[in-house]
Motif scaffolding. Structure first.
Motif, PDB file in Angstrom:
ATOM      1  N   PHE A  69       0.706  -1.184  -0.013  1.00  0.00           N
ATOM      2  CA  PHE A  69      -0.013   0.033   0.061  1.00  0.00           C
ATOM      3  C   PHE A  69       0.865   1.239   0.116  1.00  0.00           C
ATOM      4  O   PHE A  69       0.392   2.314  -0.858  1.00  0.00           O
ATOM      5  N   LEU A  70       1.884   1.343   0.588  1.00  0.00           N
ATOM      6  CA  LEU A  70       2.907   2.409   0.779  1.00  0.00           C
ATOM      7  C   LEU A  70       3.315   2.745  -0.676  1.00  0.00           C
ATOM      8  O   LEU A  70       3.239   3.773  -1.084  1.00  0.00           O
ATOM      9  N   ALA A  71       3.814   1.591  -1.466  1.00  0.00           N
ATOM     10  CA  ALA A  71       4.327   1.874  -2.667  1.00  0.00           C
ATOM     11  C   ALA A  71       2.986   2.312  -3.598  1.00  0.00           C
ATOM     12  O   ALA A  71       3.536   3.140  -4.613  1.00  0.00           O
ATOM     13  N   ALA A  72       1.906   1.789  -3.776  1.00  0.00           N
ATOM     14  CA  ALA A  72       0.803   2.108  -4.101  1.00  0.00           C
ATOM     15  C   ALA A  72       0.416   3.531  -4.006  1.00  0.00           C
ATOM     16  O   ALA A  72       0.350   4.473  -4.842  1.00  0.00           O
ATOM     17  N   VAL A  73       0.547   3.953  -2.910  1.00  0.00           N
ATOM     18  CA  VAL A  73       0.249   5.569  -2.562  1.00  0.00           C
ATOM     19  C   VAL A  73       1.220   6.514  -2.996  1.00  0.00           C
ATOM     20  O   VAL A  73       0.965   7.385  -3.701  1.00  0.00           O
ATOM     21  N   ALA A  83       3.981  -1.296  -6.502  1.00  0.00           N
ATOM     22  CA  ALA A  83       4.342  -0.282  -7.798  1.00  0.00           C
ATOM     23  C   ALA A  83       3.558  -1.103  -9.096  1.00  0.00           C
ATOM     24  O   ALA A  83       3.016   0.051  -9.882  1.00  0.00           O
ATOM     25  N   VAL A  84       3.434  -2.282  -9.241  1.00  0.00           N
ATOM     26  CA  VAL A  84       2.739  -2.907 -10.410  1.00  0.00           C
ATOM     27  C   VAL A  84       1.290  -2.468 -10.339  1.00  0.00           C
ATOM     28  O   VAL A  84       0.579  -2.002 -11.309  1.00  0.00           O
ATOM     29  N   ILE A  85       0.615  -2.454  -9.063  1.00  0.00           N
ATOM     30  CA  ILE A  85      -0.586  -2.145  -8.731  1.00  0.00           C
ATOM     31  C   ILE A  85      -0.953  -0.851  -9.260  1.00  0.00           C
ATOM     32  O   ILE A  85      -2.084  -0.254  -9.791  1.00  0.00           O
TER      33      ILE A  85
END
Length: 228
Positions: A14-18, A98-100
């Motif tokens: 979630f951190l990378a997605a944010v 990152a992919v998401i």
């Protein structure tokens, strides 16, 4: 252990997605204005990190960051076995995030970044940003103020977006993940090694400082019981 690893993986995801997703949104919503893009990205990251620490902190400590886990282990708060499991969970979680993020904005699931960030000021910025993050986190844990970590870490990272030229990656796992998105938050693979070296050098400075300032985990002096 299973619960902690799931928490570290999901929190890192979630951190990378944010970080990456808000960077893509900022780039699209405010084209041509890098200052506004950075403000939007920083605000989303700071508030998102605050929420994620509240959610996953009680389960795993909400590290989401290999250098945080390394320092925690060096200070005796994390076993070597758990450290060895946390690190891949964090790296894989950030990569998945990152992919998401790419998919959420209808871009290629993996697009290698071409953004060159390998300059001397950027490397020094990463050293300073990571050092500051470690001091914020472990000054709180060693004075039994863990309940304030979510707000303090979110606030620090939000500020560090602005006072460092690198925009404060301060995390080897998120640095590797950001290679996978050729967007606002991306970093070219050639720029990654100096970032990682700076981030991994920070614990060597943070540990002696923490041991000097907070020799043993203790109750803050203001809250300590009075002597009879």
């Amino acid at each position: 252990m299973k619960r902690a690893l799931v928490a570290e993986f999901l929190g890192s995801l979630f951190l990378a997605a944010v970080v990456i997703g808000s960077g893509i949104a900022a780039q699209r919503l405010s084209p041509g204005d890098v200052g506004i893009q950075l403000l939007e990205n920083a605000a989303a990251t700071a508030t998102g990190l605050f929420a994620l620490i509240l959610v996953f902190g009680p389960v795993s400590g909400a590290h989401f960051n290999p250098v945080v886990s390394l320092v925690d282990a060096a200070l005796g708060g994390l076993s070597r076995r758990r450290l060895a499991c946390y690190l891949p969970a964090q790296v894989l979680g950030c990569g998945a995030g990152a992919v998401i993020a790419n998919v959420l904005f209808d871009t290629a699931p993996i697009s290698i970044s071409t953004t060159n960030r390998a300059t001397w000021p950027h490397s020094v910025s990463e050293l300073v940003a990571t050092l500051g993050l470690l001091l914020v986190i472990f000054s709180l844990t060693r004075t039994k103020r863990d309940d304030r970590a979510a707000a303090a870490v979110g606030a620090y990272i939000g500020a560090a977006y602005w006072f460092t030229s690198s925009t404060s990656f301060a995390n080897p796992a998120i640095t590797l993940a950001r290679m996978l998105s050729n967007t606002f938050a991306g970093i070219a693979p050639s720029s990654v090694p100096p970032y990682l070296m700076a981030q991994l050098a920070a614990p060597a400075i943070a540990l002696p400082l923490l041991r000097l300032l907070y020799p043993t985990p203790s109750i803050p002096q203001a809250q300590a019981p009075e002597s009879p």
